[in-house]
Design an enzyme around this catalytic site. Structure first.
Site, PDB file in Angstrom:
ATOM      1  N   ARG A 217       0.871  -1.169   0.000  1.00 51.55           N
ATOM      2  CA  ARG A 217       0.000   0.000   0.000  1.00 51.55           C
ATOM      3  C   ARG A 217       0.913   1.224   0.000  1.00 51.55           C
ATOM      4  O   ARG A 217       2.023   1.176   0.559  1.00 51.55           O
ATOM      5  CB  ARG A 217      -0.882   0.044   1.257  1.00 51.55           C
TER       6      ARG A 217
ATOM      7  N   HIS B  79      -2.204   0.405  -9.478  1.00 57.08           N
ATOM      8  CA  HIS B  79      -2.698  -0.555  -8.469  1.00 57.08           C
ATOM      9  C   HIS B  79      -3.443  -1.710  -9.160  1.00 57.08           C
ATOM     10  O   HIS B  79      -4.647  -1.878  -8.999  1.00 57.08           O
ATOM     11  CB  HIS B  79      -3.611   0.165  -7.456  1.00 57.08           C
TER      12      HIS B  79
ATOM     13  N   GLU C   3      -4.239   7.678  -4.276  1.00 57.19           N
ATOM     14  CA  GLU C   3      -4.672   6.961  -5.484  1.00 57.19           C
ATOM     15  C   GLU C   3      -6.055   7.429  -5.902  1.00 57.19           C
ATOM     16  O   GLU C   3      -6.918   7.547  -5.023  1.00 57.19           O
ATOM     17  CB  GLU C   3      -4.685   5.447  -5.227  1.00 57.19           C
TER      18      GLU C   3
HETATM   19  C1  DGY Z   1      -5.726  -6.313  -2.668  1.00 54.32           C
HETATM   20  O1  DGY Z   1      -6.394  -7.313  -2.957  1.00 54.32           O
HETATM   21  O2  DGY Z   1      -5.575  -5.925  -1.511  1.00 54.32           O
HETATM   22  C2  DGY Z   1      -5.127  -5.567  -3.805  1.00 54.32           C
HETATM   23  O3  DGY Z   1      -4.155  -4.674  -3.418  1.00 54.32           O
HETATM   24  C3  DGY Z   1      -6.213  -4.837  -4.532  1.00 54.32           C
HETATM   25  O4  DGY Z   1      -6.735  -3.847  -3.689  1.00 54.32           O
END
Ligand code: DGY
Length: 326
Positions: free
Chosen positions: A237, A285, A266
């Site tokens: 993240r 992402h 984001e």
């Molecule tokens: C997750 O599955 O956590 C990926 O990063 C998509 O948000």
């Protein structure tokens, strides 16, 4: 009266059909300002929420007094206030494992792209700059036989280690809350402290979930520990790193390059200096974003909703304390 499920992210028709069989389904392909009021009105008597990334906090929970389950179509669940949900008996679920291979493929793509400068050289060809044989200034870094440091050795970290070890003969160091015996046995991964991993790795791959403990875990001090030739990959993240510190580390050539699937904000701000750097490879992402895997994740998340609304404890529950029995 049928129980109400709000789906707030685009999902395949087959997943909607699974839910529509027994429940009233209110479908928002995405949430934005234009449908915020409608969403809030529906929340008042909703029993389940299915989607990803919506902050589920005290405010939302207060607006949804009938809610039984929030099912994330993602492995990450940093959008969920689990203690507040547990206190109100609202179950939380995610979609682990089903996305491991797809996300590991994305991360490996970033690693190869940043190491071998693939997007930059793609532009070099497409913009007509290729006039003769490529010399040293266009060379990249080897990936095979290098040291890969993986921070966060869960399911996705393990799938990255598998590719690195079996496909690229990389040596793997890892740092994690607990030991991952499978990765140690099958892929020769060696557990070590964070500082040692940062100092020794040619590629540093951050895969840890975002929690209060991991927020901004990689900052100026950590970038300073890395090799000047190190390539930093973030597949976790945006908030697990200090983004300003990454920008400085790249500007001051404390590290060589970066591959980023996630950002502090984001969608990323177009003025973000990272976007102007040739040695930074960016993605929007997309770790798990293939049709097959997103469909499998949506199906899994819908199955959790159905289990919860049938009074069962969903198999991937994140807060067992919220389950009150059938
Ligand atoms: C997750 O599955 O956590 C990926 O990063 C998509 O948000």
């Amino acid at each position: 009266m049928k129980q109400k499920v709000i789906v707030y992210k685009k999902v395949p028709a087959e997943v909607l059909a699974m839910l529509e069989k027994d429940y009233e389904v209110v479908y928002f392909e995405r949430l934005d300002e234009s449908n915020q009021a409608d969403f809030l009105a529906e929340l008042k008597n909703a029993h389940a929420l299915l989607g990803a990334d919506l902050p589920v906090n005290e405010e939302l929970l207060n607006a949804a007094p009938q809610l039984k389950i929030v099912s994330n179509i993602s492995v990450g669940y940093d959008n969920l206030d689990l203690p507040a949900m547990t206190e109100r008996g609202v179950m939380a679920t995610n979609t682990p494992d089903v996305l491991n291979d797809t996300t590991a493929d994305t991360i490996f793509g970033l690693l190869l792209s940043a190491g071998r400068r693939l997007p930059e050289l793609d532009q070099y060809v497409k913009t007509g700059k290729w006039k003769g044989s490529v010399e040293e200034e266009m060379f990249g870094f080897d990936v095979h036989h290098k040291i890969l440091g993986i921070i966060g050795m869960g399911g996705i970290g393990g799938a990255i280690a598998k590719r690195a070890h079996l496909g690229f003969d990389m040596k793997i160091l890892y740092h994690n809350r607990s030991r991952n015996e499978e990765a140690e046995k099958k892929y020769g991964a060696v557990y070590c402290g964070l500082d040692e991993l940062l100092a020794k790795s040619d590629y540093v791959c951050l895969m840890t979930p975002l929690t209060p403990q991991t927020e901004r875990m990689i900052g100026e001090r950590e970038f300073n520990l890395m090799k000047p030739t190190a390539i930093f990959i973030n597949g976790s993240r945006g908030k697990t790193i200090d983004e300003q510190a990454l920008i400085h580390a790249l500007q001051q050539q404390k590290i060589a390059a970066a591959g980023l699937d996630v950002f502090e904000q984001e969608p990323v701000n177009p003025d973000n200096p990272l976007l102007g750097m040739k040695n930074v490879v960016t993605l929007p992402h997309i770790g798990s974003a293939t049709a097959e895997t997103r469909t499998a994740m949506s199906r899994m998340a819908a199955e959790s909703v159905i289990a919860a609304l049938e009074g069962k404890c969903p198999p991937r529950i994140l807060n067992e304390g919220a389950y009150k029995g059938s």
